[in-house]
Every structure is written in structure tokens, then in C-alpha cells.
Write an enzyme that holds these catalytic residues in place. Structure first.
Site, PDB file in Angstrom:
ATOM      1  N   HIS A 100       0.852  -1.202   0.000  1.00 44.51           N
ATOM      2  CA  HIS A 100       0.000   0.000   0.000  1.00 44.51           C
ATOM      3  C   HIS A 100       0.876   1.236   0.000  1.00 44.51           C
ATOM      4  O   HIS A 100       2.026   1.205   0.428  1.00 44.51           O
ATOM      5  CB  HIS A 100      -0.955   0.006   1.198  1.00 44.51           C
ATOM      6  CG  HIS A 100      -0.265  -0.181   2.515  1.00 44.51           C
ATOM      7  ND1 HIS A 100       0.132  -1.414   2.969  1.00 44.51           N
ATOM      8  CD2 HIS A 100       0.108   0.711   3.449  1.00 44.51           C
ATOM      9  CE1 HIS A 100       0.708  -1.273   4.139  1.00 44.51           C
ATOM     10  NE2 HIS A 100       0.735   0.010   4.454  1.00 44.51           N
ATOM     11  N   HIS A 102       0.784   5.221   1.317  1.00 48.91           N
ATOM     12  CA  HIS A 102       0.117   6.240   2.129  1.00 48.91           C
ATOM     13  C   HIS A 102       0.167   7.584   1.415  1.00 48.91           C
ATOM     14  O   HIS A 102       1.194   7.948   0.824  1.00 48.91           O
ATOM     15  CB  HIS A 102       0.851   6.429   3.461  1.00 48.91           C
ATOM     16  CG  HIS A 102       0.890   5.234   4.350  1.00 48.91           C
ATOM     17  ND1 HIS A 102       0.028   5.067   5.401  1.00 48.91           N
ATOM     18  CD2 HIS A 102       1.696   4.148   4.362  1.00 48.91           C
ATOM     19  CE1 HIS A 102       0.295   3.931   6.021  1.00 48.91           C
ATOM     20  NE2 HIS A 102       1.316   3.355   5.409  1.00 48.91           N
TER      21      HIS A 102
HETATM   22  P1  5GP Z   1       1.906   0.298   7.334  1.00 45.95           P
HETATM   23  O1  5GP Z   1       2.375   0.539   8.753  1.00 45.95           O
HETATM   24  O2  5GP Z   1       1.836  -1.175   7.044  1.00 45.95           O
HETATM   25  O3  5GP Z   1       2.653   1.068   6.306  1.00 45.95           O
HETATM   26  O4  5GP Z   1       0.444   0.884   7.280  1.00 45.95           O
HETATM   27  C1  5GP Z   1      -0.685   0.157   7.605  1.00 45.95           C
HETATM   28  C2  5GP Z   1      -1.782   1.175   7.798  1.00 45.95           C
HETATM   29  O5  5GP Z   1      -3.025   0.514   7.751  1.00 45.95           O
HETATM   30  C3  5GP Z   1      -1.715   1.884   9.165  1.00 45.95           C
HETATM   31  O6  5GP Z   1      -1.540   3.275   8.968  1.00 45.95           O
HETATM   32  C4  5GP Z   1      -3.042   1.541   9.807  1.00 45.95           C
HETATM   33  O7  5GP Z   1      -3.598   2.624  10.503  1.00 45.95           O
HETATM   34  C5  5GP Z   1      -3.905   1.124   8.631  1.00 45.95           C
HETATM   35  N1  5GP Z   1      -4.909   0.138   8.960  1.00 45.95           N
HETATM   36  C6  5GP Z   1      -4.719  -1.002   9.655  1.00 45.95           C
HETATM   37  N2  5GP Z   1      -5.879  -1.686   9.758  1.00 45.95           N
HETATM   38  C7  5GP Z   1      -6.807  -0.953   9.081  1.00 45.95           C
HETATM   39  C8  5GP Z   1      -8.197  -1.141   8.831  1.00 45.95           C
HETATM   40  O8  5GP Z   1      -8.819  -2.115   9.249  1.00 45.95           O
HETATM   41  N3  5GP Z   1      -8.816  -0.192   8.083  1.00 45.95           N
HETATM   42  C9  5GP Z   1      -8.155   0.903   7.613  1.00 45.95           C
HETATM   43  N4  5GP Z   1      -8.878   1.772   6.910  1.00 45.95           N
HETATM   44  N5  5GP Z   1      -6.863   1.111   7.840  1.00 45.95           N
HETATM   45  C10 5GP Z   1      -6.194   0.197   8.568  1.00 45.95           C
END
Ligand code: 5GP
Ligand code: ZN
Length: 146
Positions: A100, A102
Site C-alpha cells: 500500500h 500512504h
Molecule cells: P503500514 O504501517 O503497514 O505502512 O500501514 C498500515 C496502515 O493501515 C496503518 O496506517 C493503519 O492505521 C492502517 N490500517 C490497519 N488496519 C486498518 C483497517 O482495518 N482499516 C483501515 N482503513 N486502515 C487500517
């Protein structure tokens, strides 16, 4: 769809999300724990864990989606800036192992910190490292233009 992948479940509609864009390849949703209001995440519909696994076809399209969504976020929120952030691996801050990107709106006086201390190279180290990495770009059409 990968078992137990929360983003696959969101894409399948099994878990609700605030969705701001969707096409046949991507879904863009609001991050549930936003760094700032409007913090969105771009999810490819086809599960892959990280950047290394992302297929060329998705890679080619994803920045177009990012540009389009960034422009809409800016238009709506009138933010002063915006960070694109993409984490690969736990050590890099990845917590959900479905690729993903951001999009994080930024404001002049926000308290978010996305900085690092500036390191330095000795002598020809940067050039040598660039060469070593370039040598690993196996496919000739991806060879760095040096
Ligand atoms: P990472 O740390 O892997 O780059 O980002 C994962 C992101 O996914 C985090 O910012 C977290 O807040 C978001 N996230 C985790 N679970 C969910 C969810 O169930 N729904 C949504 N909309 N975001 C999520
Ligand atoms: Zn997934």
C-alpha cells in the site's frame, strides 16, 4: 485474496472502509488511524506483500492513481504539502503485509516528523555502491542510465 489479510478483506467488502476511489485494479481508503485528516492508503486489489512482489502492470498504474488522489486531497483540504509513504518490511514500519501507499496531507505547522539524520559517504563509496546496485539490475531495459 490472501487468507487473514485485512486489506484483502476490505477490498472484498467483508470489512467496511471509507472509500474515496475505486477502479478495477485499486481501492483507495481512509487510513483508520490517520496521521492527519485525509490520510489515505492506496491498495492494489491483487494481493502482494510488498514492493518487491508488485507486478509491473500495477506498478505502472499506481502512481497515476496517487497523483489523481493527491490532487483531490489537496483540492479538498487545501493542505500545504503531502507525503507519499510506502513501507516494506517490519523494520521499515510495515504493519499490514499487503502493499500500500500512504498519502498524508501536511501543513506548515503540523507536528508530524518524517525526517532522518543526514549520513555521509566516504570517498567514492556512493559511486561504488551505485555501480554495485546497478550491476544487479539484471534486465537490460531496467539498467540504470549511467
Ligand atoms: P503500514 O504501517 O503497514 O505502512 O500501514 C498500515 C496502515 O493501515 C496503518 O496506517 C493503519 O492505521 C492502517 N490500517 C490497519 N488496519 C486498518 C483497517 O482495518 N482499516 C483501515 N482503513 N486502515 C487500517
Ligand atoms: Zn491482501
Amino acid at each position: 485474496m490472501q487468507n487473514n489479510c485485512i486489506f484483502c478483506k476490505i477490498i472484498a467488502g467483508e470489512i467496511p472502509s471509507a472509500t474515496l476511489y475505486e477502479d478495477e485494479d485499486f481501492k483507495v481508503i481512509m487510513d483508520i488511524f490517520p496521521a492527519a485528516k485525509g490520510h489515505a492508503i492506496i491498495l492494489p486489489k491483487k494481493h502482494c506483500e510488498n514492493l518487491y512482489e508488485l507486478e509491473d502492470a500495477s506498478a505502472e498504474k499506481v502512481m497515476k492513481v496517487a497523483r489523481m488522489v493527491a490532487a483531490a486531497i489537496k483540492a479538498e483540504l487545501n493542505c500545504d504539502g503531502l507525503n507519499l509513504l510506502q513501507n516494506n518490511g517490519e523494520v521499515a514500519g510495515q504493519t499490514v503485509f499487503h502493499f500500500h501507499i500512504h498519502l498524508i496531507p501536511r501543513y506548515r505547522n503540523d507536528s508530524l516528523k518524517m525526517t532522518w539524520s543526514q549520513g555521509k559517504y566516504e570517498g567514492q563509496e556512493a559511486v561504488e555502491l551505485a555501480k554495485a546496485i546497478a550491476d544487479r539490475l539484471i534486465e537490460s531495459d531496467r539498467k540504470a542510465n549511467i
